[in-house]
Design an enzyme around this catalytic site. Structure first.
Site, PDB file in Angstrom:
ATOM      1  N   SER A 190       8.711  13.543   6.079  1.00 48.30           N
ATOM      2  CA  SER A 190       7.744  14.636   6.041  1.00 48.30           C
ATOM      3  C   SER A 190       7.387  15.026   7.465  1.00 48.30           C
ATOM      4  O   SER A 190       7.611  14.260   8.421  1.00 48.30           O
ATOM      5  CB  SER A 190       6.485  14.172   5.296  1.00 48.30           C
ATOM      6  OG  SER A 190       5.404  15.071   5.461  1.00 48.30           O
ATOM      7  N   TYR A 203      -0.051   7.812   3.518  1.00 47.80           N
ATOM      8  CA  TYR A 203       1.076   8.731   3.387  1.00 47.80           C
ATOM      9  C   TYR A 203       1.775   8.899   4.723  1.00 47.80           C
ATOM     10  O   TYR A 203       3.015   8.836   4.812  1.00 47.80           O
ATOM     11  CB  TYR A 203       0.573  10.083   2.879  1.00 47.80           C
ATOM     12  CG  TYR A 203       1.661  11.104   2.639  1.00 47.80           C
ATOM     13  CD1 TYR A 203       2.389  11.094   1.463  1.00 47.80           C
ATOM     14  CD2 TYR A 203       1.945  12.079   3.589  1.00 47.80           C
ATOM     15  CE1 TYR A 203       3.401  12.023   1.240  1.00 47.80           C
ATOM     16  CE2 TYR A 203       2.947  13.014   3.379  1.00 47.80           C
ATOM     17  CZ  TYR A 203       3.669  12.986   2.199  1.00 47.80           C
ATOM     18  OH  TYR A 203       4.671  13.907   1.986  1.00 47.80           O
TER      19      TYR A 203
END
Length: 297
Positions: A190, A203
């Protein structure tokens, strides 16, 4: 996460584009020499778009997701033979069963997109983040990718290399396309794996971990014909994006869709194109890399 369970196959409706072979618990479609792609997180978002794109390119697809109905729904969108597998990527037995199922039905795995991931339930600064929240996110996003790599690579090592148009590369014997590849893997990292992501430290940590796993796996298996790369998308129009907006504080949520210089967020299909390109033989010298897909961010 749902409780650990063995894999379950979906039931397909008859289709003029597929020949289905049915027996209890399993429905599959015959495969006649098509390359095979495995997609985790294939029940929605980027995973679903990637499975659809692989099918458009002629791949047989294994659509894997913890949500069985969603995996079935994706499967009905495909233009080529496929199976749907229910998998919990945090469980070694479940991931191993997923890979075994793919090989039993299609003979090999040419490409894999490890796209399964979660964002976490409670946005909070590090001091306020529950320990079990960190463990849960890391379990899916980092351990899950590691387990998928473990069993996908073990299978690919057993496969004969596939050569792309050997005659074209006959005068270049050192080029990867001539030697052939055993498989290509893309992991979902990401933009949060490249920079800070306030309020979502688990995350963020998990996506940085994916890049480390990607580079390590790429180096370990480069000479054995297995390529491993990663994608780093920015914000994408997926269910995860919708949940982020709902859960985040208003001031944070309002900025989400305006962070990209291009003035919009990505579509899942745009990210899927990048995944399929990295998996293809268009870039045989590319391994251990991450591709940022962030609209100029």
């Amino acid at each position: 996460m749902l409780p650990s369970r063995s894999f379950v196959f979906c039931l397909l409706s008859p289709s003029s584009k597929r020949t289905n072979i049915c027996f209890p618990g399993v429905t599959m479609a015959t495969n006649k020499g098509k390359p095979v792609a495995l997609v985790t997180g294939g029940g929605s978002g980027i995973g679903r778009a990637t499975a659809v794109r692989f099918a458009e390119l002629g791949y047989s697809c294994v659509v894997a997701d913890i949500n069985e109905p969603s995996a079935k729904e994706t499967l009905r969108m495909l233009q080529t033979p496929g199976i749907a597998v229910q998998v919990d990527v945090t469980m070694a037995t479940s991931v191993e069963a997923m890979v075994t199922a793919a090989v039993q039905h299609f003979g090999r795995i040419d490409c894999a997109f490890n796209g399964a991931g979660i964002e976490g339930t409670t946005p909070a600064r590090i001091a306020d983040t529950p320990v079990d929240e960190f463990d849960r996110v890391m379990g899916v996003n980092a351990k899950g990718v590691w387990l998928c790599l473990k069993y996908e690579i073990a299978q690919m090592l057993q496969q004969e290399p596939v050569m792309s148009d050997p005659a074209k590369w006959a005068d270049k014997p050192d080029v990867c396309r001539f030697r052939g590849v055993r498989g290509s893997i893309v992991n979902a990292s990401s933009q949060a794996g490249l920079q800070s992501f306030p309020l979502y430290s688990p995350y963020c940590a998990s996506k940085w971990a994916v890049l480390g796993l990607t580079q390590t796996a790429a180096v370990e298996y480069a000479k054995e014909g297995i390529r491993v790369n990663a994608i780093c998308p920015g914000l994408v129009a997926t269910p995860m994006h919708d949940r982020l907006k709902e859960k985040s504080p208003p001031a944070f949520s309002e900025r989400l869709d305006s962070v990209h210089p291009v003035g919009r967020i990505a579509t899942p299909e745009e990210v899927a194109q990048a995944v399929c390109w990295l998996c293809s033989d268009a870039c045989p010298f590319t391994t251990g890399e991450h591709l940022k897909i962030s609209g100029g961010l």
